[in-house]
Write a protein that holds these residues in place. Structure first.
Motif, PDB file in Angstrom:
ATOM      1  N   SER A   1     100.784 -85.355  39.930  1.00 21.83           N
ATOM      2  CA  SER A   1     100.895 -84.057  39.918  1.00 21.83           C
ATOM      3  C   SER A   1     101.909 -83.515  38.760  1.00 21.83           C
ATOM      4  O   SER A   1     101.869 -82.723  38.118  1.00 21.83           O
ATOM      5  N   ASP A   2     102.939 -84.455  38.804  1.00 27.24           N
ATOM      6  CA  ASP A   2     104.185 -84.287  37.786  1.00 27.24           C
ATOM      7  C   ASP A   2     103.535 -84.644  36.394  1.00 27.24           C
ATOM      8  O   ASP A   2     104.070 -83.860  35.688  1.00 27.24           O
ATOM      9  N   LEU A   3     102.779 -85.714  36.287  1.00 29.27           N
ATOM     10  CA  LEU A   3     101.942 -85.778  35.204  1.00 29.27           C
ATOM     11  C   LEU A   3     101.031 -84.979  34.478  1.00 29.27           C
ATOM     12  O   LEU A   3     101.284 -84.591  33.411  1.00 29.27           O
ATOM     13  N   LEU A   4     100.561 -84.154  35.421  1.00 25.95           N
ATOM     14  CA  LEU A   4      99.422 -83.189  35.106  1.00 25.95           C
ATOM     15  C   LEU A   4     100.258 -82.086  34.566  1.00 25.95           C
ATOM     16  O   LEU A   4      99.908 -81.402  33.384  1.00 25.95           O
ATOM     17  N   ALA A   5     101.425 -81.788  35.267  1.00 26.66           N
ATOM     18  CA  ALA A   5     102.136 -80.595  34.714  1.00 26.66           C
ATOM     19  C   ALA A   5     103.207 -80.982  33.560  1.00 26.66           C
ATOM     20  O   ALA A   5     102.969 -80.246  32.461  1.00 26.66           O
ATOM     21  N   ALA A   6     103.497 -82.142  33.290  1.00 27.84           N
ATOM     22  CA  ALA A   6     103.930 -82.557  32.008  1.00 27.84           C
ATOM     23  C   ALA A   6     102.868 -82.638  30.752  1.00 27.84           C
ATOM     24  O   ALA A   6     103.403 -82.734  29.473  1.00 27.84           O
ATOM     25  N   SER A   7     101.630 -82.375  31.159  1.00 28.48           N
ATOM     26  CA  SER A   7     100.768 -82.645  30.069  1.00 28.48           C
ATOM     27  C   SER A   7     100.284 -81.391  29.473  1.00 28.48           C
ATOM     28  O   SER A   7      99.733 -81.159  28.337  1.00 28.48           O
ATOM     29  N   GLU A   8     100.919 -80.380  29.951  1.00 29.79           N
ATOM     30  CA  GLU A   8     100.722 -79.098  29.447  1.00 29.79           C
ATOM     31  C   GLU A   8     101.879 -78.606  28.103  1.00 29.79           C
ATOM     32  O   GLU A   8     103.132 -78.842  28.755  1.00 29.79           O
ATOM     33  N   PRO A   9     101.788 -77.928  27.241  1.00 24.79           N
ATOM     34  CA  PRO A   9     100.466 -77.660  26.586  1.00 24.79           C
ATOM     35  C   PRO A   9     100.095 -78.813  25.626  1.00 24.79           C
ATOM     36  O   PRO A   9      98.641 -78.862  25.561  1.00 24.79           O
ATOM     37  N   ASN A  10     100.843 -79.800  25.144  1.00 25.99           N
ATOM     38  CA  ASN A  10     100.511 -80.894  24.330  1.00 25.99           C
ATOM     39  C   ASN A  10     101.159 -82.327  24.823  1.00 25.99           C
ATOM     40  O   ASN A  10     101.465 -82.822  23.971  1.00 25.99           O
ATOM     41  N   GLY A  11     101.079 -82.610  26.140  1.00 27.22           N
ATOM     42  CA  GLY A  11     101.689 -83.568  26.441  1.00 27.22           C
ATOM     43  C   GLY A  11     101.139 -85.077  26.156  1.00 27.22           C
ATOM     44  O   GLY A  11      99.878 -85.065  25.428  1.00 27.22           O
ATOM     45  N   LEU A  12     101.723 -86.040  26.114  1.00 26.85           N
ATOM     46  CA  LEU A  12     101.263 -87.498  25.779  1.00 26.85           C
ATOM     47  C   LEU A  12     101.710 -88.352  26.961  1.00 26.85           C
ATOM     48  O   LEU A  12     102.855 -88.641  27.199  1.00 26.85           O
ATOM     49  N   VAL A  13     100.680 -88.816  27.643  1.00 27.67           N
ATOM     50  CA  VAL A  13     101.012 -89.749  29.027  1.00 27.67           C
ATOM     51  C   VAL A  13     100.356 -91.094  28.608  1.00 27.67           C
ATOM     52  O   VAL A  13      99.148 -91.196  28.182  1.00 27.67           O
TER      53      VAL A  13
ATOM     54  N   LYS B   1      96.533 -82.828  20.376  1.00 28.94           N
ATOM     55  CA  LYS B   1      96.182 -82.340  21.531  1.00 28.94           C
ATOM     56  C   LYS B   1      97.013 -82.805  22.710  1.00 28.94           C
ATOM     57  O   LYS B   1      97.314 -84.286  22.611  1.00 28.94           O
ATOM     58  N   SER B   2      96.736 -82.467  24.029  1.00 34.10           N
ATOM     59  CA  SER B   2      97.215 -83.145  25.090  1.00 34.10           C
ATOM     60  C   SER B   2      96.409 -84.238  25.272  1.00 34.10           C
ATOM     61  O   SER B   2      95.329 -84.275  25.497  1.00 34.10           O
ATOM     62  N   THR B   3      97.207 -85.556  25.455  1.00 37.98           N
ATOM     63  CA  THR B   3      96.368 -86.848  25.474  1.00 37.98           C
ATOM     64  C   THR B   3      96.746 -87.656  26.530  1.00 37.98           C
ATOM     65  O   THR B   3      98.275 -87.879  26.928  1.00 37.98           O
ATOM     66  N   TRP B   4      95.779 -88.562  27.458  1.00 36.89           N
ATOM     67  CA  TRP B   4      96.292 -89.466  28.146  1.00 36.89           C
ATOM     68  C   TRP B   4      95.859 -90.729  27.498  1.00 36.89           C
ATOM     69  O   TRP B   4      94.651 -90.785  27.245  1.00 36.89           O
ATOM     70  N   PHE B   5      96.491 -91.558  27.026  1.00 39.90           N
ATOM     71  CA  PHE B   5      96.047 -92.911  26.304  1.00 39.90           C
ATOM     72  C   PHE B   5      96.161 -93.862  27.195  1.00 39.90           C
ATOM     73  O   PHE B   5      97.136 -94.483  27.728  1.00 39.90           O
ATOM     74  N   VAL B   6      95.129 -94.674  27.376  1.00 41.69           N
ATOM     75  CA  VAL B   6      94.803 -95.738  28.333  1.00 41.69           C
ATOM     76  C   VAL B   6      94.944 -97.085  27.660  1.00 41.69           C
ATOM     77  O   VAL B   6      94.365 -97.459  26.574  1.00 41.69           O
ATOM     78  N   ILE B   7      95.725 -98.216  28.057  1.00 43.69           N
ATOM     79  CA  ILE B   7      96.065 -99.419  27.511  1.00 43.69           C
ATOM     80  C   ILE B   7      95.614-100.179  28.608  1.00 43.69           C
ATOM     81  O   ILE B   7      95.904-100.241  29.888  1.00 43.69           O
ATOM     82  N   GLY B   8      94.665-101.428  28.165  1.00 41.84           N
ATOM     83  CA  GLY B   8      94.282-102.235  29.063  1.00 41.84           C
ATOM     84  C   GLY B   8      94.947-103.478  29.361  1.00 41.84           C
ATOM     85  O   GLY B   8      95.834-103.843  28.583  1.00 41.84           O
TER      86      GLY B   8
END
Length: 277
Positions: free
Chosen positions: A119-131, A222-229
């Motif tokens: 939930s902390d990451l969701l909150a940090a994603s607004e308005p244009n976070g990068l996770v 934009k608010s982005t969650w970037f996945v590295i495999g």
């Protein structure tokens, strides 16, 4: 920990026996089982301890140092005492028993595990976070480097999926160079948190070699969650299905691919460039 500030232990209280119960407790933290049992981990060396002492959220519970190096780290000990951290002098034998490096550092500290939640990451994603989202990275050095790169670009946080190497592995901790104290790092199920992020308006982006656009053409503002495999297999198919956007890193030379940490760093710095930071 008591509210009353602790002081540096006197030289007469030098802890010298590797059979001491406290030493055995610290030694347990070298294994994942011990870290999970105690909810704590070890950090080794002056730099990491300094970073922990500067942290607002994670003050060390105890600082352990070589009794014959007290003068050399006097400033560090003063900072620890100011923060109310118990400081315990020990012999070189005890340091060697409790630490992971071949040449023991003059100091280590016991720190509670990170308190962050998804939930902390969701909150940090607004308005244009990068996770940064980690899907099964196995090498502790790679994970530590990615966390360090995330910190360098000002990312909002890091999410570690199942199958990823232990964040608190001593090699991972050293590789972060203290960055694990600078931003939220959460361990969670990607099949739960990626859909929740997408539902909240976050774009989920994954690296891919198929059906992907250049990372230099994708809009990371934009608010982005970037996945590295994973180093060998890349992003798992299950997780890839949850990523609406696929990007690749174009390469001019003959190399087939980049190291996972290098690939993550390239994309993260492109995101930072686009955001004008």
């Amino acid at each position: 920990m008591s509210d009353k500030k602790k002081t540096v232990s006197s030289e007469s209280a030098i802890l010298s026996s590797v059979q001491n119960p406290r030493v055995k407790q610290w030694t347990e933290l070298l294994s994942r089982k011990g870290r999970d049992k105690q909810g704590r981990f070890l950090i080794e060396g002056v730099h990491l301890v300094q970073e922990a002492l500067r942290s607002v959220d994670l003050v060390p519970e105890v600082l352990v140092y070589a009794s014959d190096k007290k003068q050399a780290i006097a400033g560090l000990l003063e900072d620890a005492v100011t923060k109310g951290v118990e400081c315990v002098p020990v012999t070189e034998a005890v340091l060697a028993k409790c630490t992971d490096t071949e040449t023991p550092q003059p100091v280590f500290a016991v720190v509670p595990k990170l308190p962050w939640r998804g939930s902390d990451l969701l909150a940090a994603s607004e308005p244009n976070g990068l996770v940064v989202v980690i899907d099964g990275i196995q090498d502790p050095g790679n994970l530590g480097t990615i966390i360090r790169s995330a910190d360098a670009v000002g990312a909002s946080g890091v999410l570690l999926g199942k199958g990823t190497v232990d964040l608190y592995n001593p090699k991972t901790v050293r590789s972060t160079m203290g960055s694990l104290f600078h931003l939220p790092i959460v361990q969670g199920d990607l099949t739960e948190w990626l859909p929740r992020a997408a539902e909240s308006g976050v774009q989920v982006v994954a690296t891919s070699l198929q059906g992907a656009v250049s990372c230099y053409e994708h809009d990371f503002r934009k608010s982005t969650w970037f996945v590295i495999g994973n180093e060998g297999q890349g992003v798992s198919e299950e997780v890839r299905q949850l990523a609406r956007h696929q990007v690749l890193i174009p390469m001019k030379g003959c190399a087939e691919s980049l190291n996972a940490a290098m690939a993550a760093t390239v994309v993260l710095f492109e995101a930072m460039r686009q955001r004008g930071l």
